[in-house]
Design a protein around this motif. Structure first.
Motif, PDB file in Angstrom:
ATOM      1  N   GLU A  18     -14.053  13.380   0.054  1.00  0.00           N
ATOM      2  CA  GLU A  18     -13.391  12.082  -0.020  1.00  0.00           C
ATOM      3  C   GLU A  18     -12.615  11.942  -1.316  1.00  0.00           C
ATOM      4  O   GLU A  18     -12.884  12.604  -2.316  1.00  0.00           O
ATOM      5  CB  GLU A  18     -14.383  10.934   0.120  1.00  0.00           C
ATOM      6  CG  GLU A  18     -15.435  10.814  -0.954  1.00  0.00           C
ATOM      7  CD  GLU A  18     -16.334   9.604  -0.714  1.00  0.00           C
ATOM      8  OE1 GLU A  18     -15.838   8.459  -0.804  1.00  0.00           O
ATOM      9  OE2 GLU A  18     -17.520   9.808  -0.403  1.00  0.00           O
ATOM     10  N   ASN A  19     -11.619  11.055  -1.248  1.00  0.00           N
ATOM     11  CA  ASN A  19     -10.923  10.596  -2.441  1.00  0.00           C
ATOM     12  C   ASN A  19     -10.677   9.097  -2.268  1.00  0.00           C
ATOM     13  O   ASN A  19     -11.347   8.454  -1.449  1.00  0.00           O
ATOM     14  CB  ASN A  19      -9.637  11.401  -2.692  1.00  0.00           C
ATOM     15  CG  ASN A  19      -8.552  11.149  -1.644  1.00  0.00           C
ATOM     16  OD1 ASN A  19      -8.737  10.360  -0.704  1.00  0.00           O
ATOM     17  ND2 ASN A  19      -7.427  11.821  -1.780  1.00  0.00           N
ATOM     18  N   GLU A  20      -9.744   8.536  -2.973  1.00  0.00           N
ATOM     19  CA  GLU A  20      -9.544   7.092  -2.900  1.00  0.00           C
ATOM     20  C   GLU A  20      -8.932   6.642  -1.590  1.00  0.00           C
ATOM     21  O   GLU A  20      -8.943   5.445  -1.260  1.00  0.00           O
ATOM     22  CB  GLU A  20      -8.647   6.637  -4.055  1.00  0.00           C
ATOM     23  CG  GLU A  20      -7.244   7.254  -4.038  1.00  0.00           C
ATOM     24  CD  GLU A  20      -6.393   6.761  -5.193  1.00  0.00           C
ATOM     25  OE1 GLU A  20      -6.660   5.639  -5.681  1.00  0.00           O
ATOM     26  OE2 GLU A  20      -5.463   7.489  -5.601  1.00  0.00           O
ATOM     27  N   HIS A  21      -8.425   7.605  -0.785  1.00  0.00           N
ATOM     28  CA  HIS A  21      -7.748   7.243   0.455  1.00  0.00           C
ATOM     29  C   HIS A  21      -8.542   7.526   1.732  1.00  0.00           C
ATOM     30  O   HIS A  21      -8.327   6.875   2.751  1.00  0.00           O
ATOM     31  CB  HIS A  21      -6.410   7.979   0.554  1.00  0.00           C
ATOM     32  CG  HIS A  21      -5.398   7.529  -0.442  1.00  0.00           C
ATOM     33  ND1 HIS A  21      -4.716   6.334  -0.338  1.00  0.00           N
ATOM     34  CD2 HIS A  21      -4.949   8.114  -1.592  1.00  0.00           C
ATOM     35  CE1 HIS A  21      -3.887   6.205  -1.364  1.00  0.00           C
ATOM     36  NE2 HIS A  21      -4.010   7.266  -2.136  1.00  0.00           N
ATOM     37  N   PHE A  22      -9.422   8.506   1.718  1.00  0.00           N
ATOM     38  CA  PHE A  22     -10.057   8.905   2.972  1.00  0.00           C
ATOM     39  C   PHE A  22     -11.459   9.457   2.744  1.00  0.00           C
ATOM     40  O   PHE A  22     -11.840   9.840   1.631  1.00  0.00           O
ATOM     41  CB  PHE A  22      -9.215   9.956   3.694  1.00  0.00           C
ATOM     42  CG  PHE A  22      -9.133  11.284   2.984  1.00  0.00           C
ATOM     43  CD1 PHE A  22     -10.096  12.269   3.187  1.00  0.00           C
ATOM     44  CD2 PHE A  22      -8.088  11.558   2.095  1.00  0.00           C
ATOM     45  CE1 PHE A  22     -10.035  13.491   2.519  1.00  0.00           C
ATOM     46  CE2 PHE A  22      -8.021  12.776   1.428  1.00  0.00           C
ATOM     47  CZ  PHE A  22      -8.995  13.746   1.643  1.00  0.00           C
ATOM     48  N   ILE A  23     -12.207   9.497   3.837  1.00  0.00           N
ATOM     49  CA  ILE A  23     -13.504  10.169   3.899  1.00  0.00           C
ATOM     50  C   ILE A  23     -13.447  11.146   5.061  1.00  0.00           C
ATOM     51  O   ILE A  23     -13.050  10.778   6.172  1.00  0.00           O
ATOM     52  CB  ILE A  23     -14.661   9.171   4.125  1.00  0.00           C
ATOM     53  CG1 ILE A  23     -14.730   8.151   2.991  1.00  0.00           C
ATOM     54  CG2 ILE A  23     -15.990   9.912   4.257  1.00  0.00           C
ATOM     55  CD1 ILE A  23     -15.718   7.027   3.259  1.00  0.00           C
TER      56      ILE A  23
END
Length: 458
Positions: A183-188
């Motif tokens: 994950e990052n700040e946009h997706f899992i």
């Protein structure tokens, strides 16, 4: 002669009309595809049925010599029709210096597509970006080399790519199951992978009995992937090559929209290989965006009407293109794949179970095939010894970073047990990053240790 993309954006757009009408019957679409009228210029020469005419060339690439092929065929022919995922010990001559866990993480190379999907307000382009992200992962199929099967408890971690934290773990040896969370700040991104194979003599069908789930954080939408099967052709005789013909379906479980892409099968002279075509559909199953391209090159899309024809005043837009790859690379790896193997990118406090530390993988990377083979045998025997010890103690193997749920997910190739990320790796990584007393060890000196027991015998 204009390209297929040029023709698609021109007035008429008959090619996409054919595909739209053929979504319910892909055999019709294939018959009428643009490949049926193109010549063979620039196409790769492939004998899909195998042969011995290229044995010398294959041997020069470091793969099979004729005597090796004959010997291996005598051993393998008895397994025709069987699932050989865990039955056969394979020689390192057909391996690349990566584990399957590292291969799982290669999909993260073009994660900027998911960043765009998360930020996109158009629901259909959002799906187009996400589907293209999954298509981009098929570039690795050009590599005919086999990755190492992960040892039970083996892991692979990434913490330094586009803000992504990623952990993968081998949670079962038989049947082989790998689980990943990123994950990052946009997706899992979560994946549970359970490969199932069928050996057909000179080829192997690989059935992706797995589940891939994406959550886009801005919208909260949940996307689910059903990929096509993969075929490894000319496994023993002829030039080995990999294809993945059939449908890929990406569904938005939140809204009912979906993408259906058709991966064209490869025929003689490479005809149709790499080509992908399809549509993004509304929840009412109306085509909204047409998509076309090659999984080893680029993908393009264009808004369309209810007949699947390009909308007037729109253009066929490229939304992804493969990054340049190193020339004459022995294993045909990309720069990103080399990064995955590099100790220079290993995170602080690298887990001793990490794939980078496997002695057989590392020896193969350094070109020492003899040591790679002996280390591979040693690890496999140690894995069997640990299994015997676990059975004697009546213990059950428990993964470290993932928990087995009670959910059983149906797939086109069989039911799948679902593992979920337990959050412990995020806590572990936060402690590592905040530690001021941790002395960073030279990762090349860390002994590979995925074992459940510290006293397991060789």
């Amino acid at each position: 002669m204009g390209s297929k993309e040029d023709k698609a954006s021109a007035a008429g757009g008959g090619f996409f009309s054919t595909i739209a009408a053929g979504v319910k019957s892909w055999s019709t679409a294939v018959h009428k595809s643009v490949n049926g009228i193109m010549g063979y210029e620039g196409l790769e020469v492939i004998n899909p049925e195998g042969g011995t005419e290229d044995a010398e060339a294959e041997a020069s690439r470091g793969r099979w010599k004729q005597e090796d092929r004959d010997s291996y065929w005598k051993m393998m022919h008895k397994y025709i029709g069987a699932d050989v995922t865990s039955l056969v010990t394979l020689p390192v001559i057909i391996f690349e210096p990566m584990s399957m866990l590292q291969r799982m993480s290669e999909i993260l190379e073009y994660s900027e597509l998911l960043n765009k999907a998360d930020e996109c307000d158009d629901p259909y382009m959002r799906l187009a970006y996400a589907a293209t992200w999954f298509v981009s992962n098929y570039y690795q199929l050009q590599r005919p080399w086999k990755p190492f099967n992960p040892i039970l408890g083996e892991t692979f971690e990434i913490v330094n790519h586009c803000g992504i934290s990623f952990i993968a773990e081998q949670v079962s040896h038989h049947p082989p199951m790998s689980v990943g969370h990123g994950e990052n700040e946009h997706f899992i991104y979560d994946i549970t992978s359970k490969l199932k194979t069928k050996f057909l003599g000179n080829s192997v069908d690989v059935y992706p009995v797995g589940r891939s789930r994406l959550v886009l954080k801005k919208s909260g939408h949940v996307l689910d992937l059903v990929p096509p099967l993969t075929k490894v052709n000319n496994l023993i005789f002829g030039r080995t090559w990999v294809d993945s013909p059939g449908e890929m379906v990406l569904s938005n479980l939140t809204t009912g929209e979906k993408v259906v892409l058709y991966f064209h099968p490869c025929g003689w002279f490479g005809q149709g290989r790499y080509e992908v075509d399809g549509y993004v559909y509304s929840s009412e199953e109306e085509p909204k965006v047409m998509m076309t391209g090659k999984w080893n090159e680029s993908m393009r899309c264009q808004p369309c009407d209810l007949e699947g024809e390009p909308l007037p005043g729109t253009e066929l837009k490229e939304i992804w293109r493969c990054a340049p790859a190193p020339a004459n690379d022995k294993y045909q790896c990309t720069y990103f794949e080399h990064k995955l193997n590099s100790f220079e990118t290993a995170p602080k406090g690298l887990l001793p179970s990490d794939s980078r530390l496997r002695p057989d993988r590392y020896a193969l990377e350094k070109g020492d095939m003899s040591k790679s083979g002996s280390e591979k045998s040693r690890l496999e025997e140690k894995q069997r010894a640990e299994k015997r010890m676990r059975e004697a103690k009546n213990d059950k193997y428990t993964p470290r970073w993932f928990n087995l749920t009670e959910e059983i997910a149906p797939t086109p190739w069989g039911d799948l047990e679902i593992y979920e990320y337990n959050g412990k790796y995020s806590e572990h990584r936060a402690q590592i990053e905040s530690s001021t007393s941790l002395t960073e060890a030279d990762p090349t000196t860390i002994e590979f240790n995925p074992w459940q027991y510290s006293d397991v015998a060789e």
